[in-house]
Design an enzyme around this catalytic site. Structure first.
Site, short mmCIF file in Angstrom:
data_model
loop_
_atom_site.label_atom_id
_atom_site.label_comp_id
_atom_site.label_asym_id
_atom_site.label_seq_id
_atom_site.Cartn_x
_atom_site.Cartn_y
_atom_site.Cartn_z
CD GLN A 304 93.76 42.47 57.29
OE1 GLN A 304 93.01 41.53 57.07
NE2 GLN A 304 93.86 43.50 56.47
CB SER A 324 88.96 47.61 61.05
OG SER A 324 88.43 48.23 59.91
CB ALA A 325 83.23 48.04 60.96
CG HIS A 326 86.75 48.23 56.14
ND1 HIS A 326 87.52 47.91 55.05
CD2 HIS A 326 87.57 48.90 56.98
CE1 HIS A 326 88.75 48.38 55.21
NE2 HIS A 326 88.79 48.98 56.38
CB CYS A 449 101.31 52.56 45.09
SG CYS A 449 101.36 53.27 43.44
#
Length: 505
Positions: A304, A324-326, A449
């Site tokens: 993050q 993380s790439a995305h 969830c």
């Protein structure tokens, strides 16, 4: 004017000299402007003999505000400072401060409504337009996944023309693809300062990288914080849990006490660099120093953080780091684990010998190439952090004006510039999520969830929030495409949800 010139002449690419002649400006200035426009994805360069430039988007989709952002042009209405600092000698605010501030925001919103097509057609009548288009989608969920940046799209699309994409093949086609992986490793090493004694391993995601650490280092006693990502929480082996305070910061004294008791054992400490729900930034450098003081090794999940704040692995002093790439504008499907070469990690996915035998399976070359392209734009992303933080602070201040009993979790801590975790008093998060979605605003809840039921966030509970407060909290995470107009829309929607639902509780 350069963009209007390109939009007016779409039959063929336009040479830089022609642009300069048309604008009657030096060619070096046009080159500077074109370079900035290319970086933002608004303009592309033609290949082949002659060269030239052309518009990369339809004139209707390009707002004047996009162009000003691309060339980093600031709008100043008067000498009165718009950043909240007093404009008088004693740093007090003059009586007209709010007036000029509002006027400046109005001008920014105006440029956000006028498109390049409007300029071409001299259509500047926006009197009939609302302050924001309620049908226009507003994305405020960057911490889930960031929009794929234009430069990533441009720089990775060519790979799809390759006949094969197996970097393990020894033939020329395979070696050509293998170079993409090596270039990506080099980019990561360069942009986040990875020393030569560290290995860079590609995975399918940061989640897989975190699982590889926790499951591949079972012989270590594992110590984690109470606010770690589920990929750490659920893969750790009977870990010691270090609490956090009300601001979400790891209790360093408890960490020291725990490590003192574990002296003589092989210990792995894992604390995320920034929390995905609250944006709170942990003192990782100090945590690494404490870990090493007691002979433990230290990992941080920086998925993050990278692209939002500076990430320098050498300065942090950690032994392992996850990316993380995305999360920074690349494609989903590529993560990275960086670790000290002397560490022994057992693979959790076995098969071929890819990634030095630690992660079997053919690498996702397209996603990894997007990783490389995304990480190259880190300096550009960090350059936008102040503007993003200004938008976040405006969002929070407006919401607190609506409900002074709303809670901004981690507000007094160092946080990511883009993240707000907000409790709307007496209105459940699932009600908020549905209402925002019906108004074409994408936000999220940090809660898990399961079977259609949203559970209160364990992160907020660990910070001392009540169950009711945690059940009424959402996460708004903005980014480099967010505008003042978006903030206005989010605040108005928040107000309507609060007004319409608090009477029903």
């Amino acid at each position: 004017m350069v963009m209007v010139h390109l939009a007016s002449n779409t039959s063929a690419p336009i040479k830089l000299s022609n642009i300069s002649d048309f604008q009657s400006v030096p060619e070096r200035y046009s080159e500077y402007v074109i370079s900035a426009l290319r970086k933002s994805g608004l303009v592309s360069a033609a290949r082949g003999p002659g060269g030239g430039y052309y518009l990369n988007c339809s004139p209707e989709s390009v707002k004047i505000g996009n162009i000003l952002d691309a060339i980093e042009e600031e709008i100043k209405i008067t000498r009165c400072d718009n950043d909240g600092i007093g404009c008088l000698k004693d740093q007090a605010q003059c009586k007209t401060h709010a007036l000029w501030n509002d006027l400046g925001n109005y001008v920014k919103d105006y440029f956000g409504k006028i498109s390049l097509s409007d300029v071409l057609n001299e259509n500047f009548d926006i009197s009939s337009r609302s302050s924001f288009d309620s049908n226009e989608h507003t994305y405020a969920d960057y911490n889930s996944t960031a929009p794929i940046s234009n430069s990533v799209k441009e720089n990775t699309s060519y790979i799809l023309s390759y006949e094969t994409l197996n970097p393990s093949s020894v033939h020329q086609a395979g070696q050509k693809v293998h170079k993409i992986l090596q270039d990506a490793r080099d980019d990561i090493r360069s942009f986040i300062c990875v020393a030569g004694n560290k290995e860079i391993l590609f995975t399918s995601s940061a989640t897989e990288a975190n699982n590889l650490i926790m499951k591949g280092m079972r012989e270590y006693v594992q110590v984690i914080s109470a606010v770690e990502h589920p990929s750490i929480m659920r893969s750790a082996n009977n870990p010691y849990i270090i609490p956090v305070d009300y601001d979400g910061i790891v209790n360093l004294l408890e960490l020291e006490k725990t490590l003192y008791k574990l002296q003589g054992k092989k210990v792995l400490v894992s604390v995320m660099m920034t929390n995905n729900e609250t944006g709170v930034i942990q003192p990782i450098k100090e945590i690494a120093q404490i870990s090493h003081k007691f002979g433990a090794i230290c990992h941080t999940d920086a998925a993050q953080a990278c692209g939002k704040i500076d990430v320098n692995m050498e300065d942090l002093g950690v032994d392992l780091l996850t990316l993380s790439a995305h999360k920074m504008g690349g494609l989903a499907g590529a993560g990275a684990l960086i670790f000290d070469k002397k560490l022994q990690i057992e693979p959790i996915i076995t098969g071929g010998g890819q990634e030095k035998g630690l992660r079997a399976g053919t690498e996702n070359v397209v996603a990894i190439a997007s990783f490389s392209s995304a990480i190259e734009q880190i300096p550009e992303l960090l350059g936008k952090a102040n503007k993003i933080e200004e938008l976040r602070d405006r969002l929070e201040s407006e919401i607190l004006k609506i409900a002074d009993n709303a809670i901004i979790f981690g507000k007094d801590s160092d946080r990511l510039p883009n993240t707000s975790c907000i409790c709307m008093p007496d209105v459940r998060s699932d009600v908020q999520l549905m209402a925002f979605d019906m108004n074409n605003i994408a936000i999220s809840s940090g809660a898990a969830c399961s079977s259609g039921r949203i559970e209160p966030s364990y992160v907020l509970l660990a910070m001392g929030a009540t169950k009711e407060q945690a059940e009424c909290s959402i996460r708004i995470s903005i980014g480099w495409y967010t505008t003042y107009n978006d903030i206005e829309k989010i605040v108005n929607c928040w107000y309507n949800i609060y007004k319409n639902n608090t009477r029903l509780v």
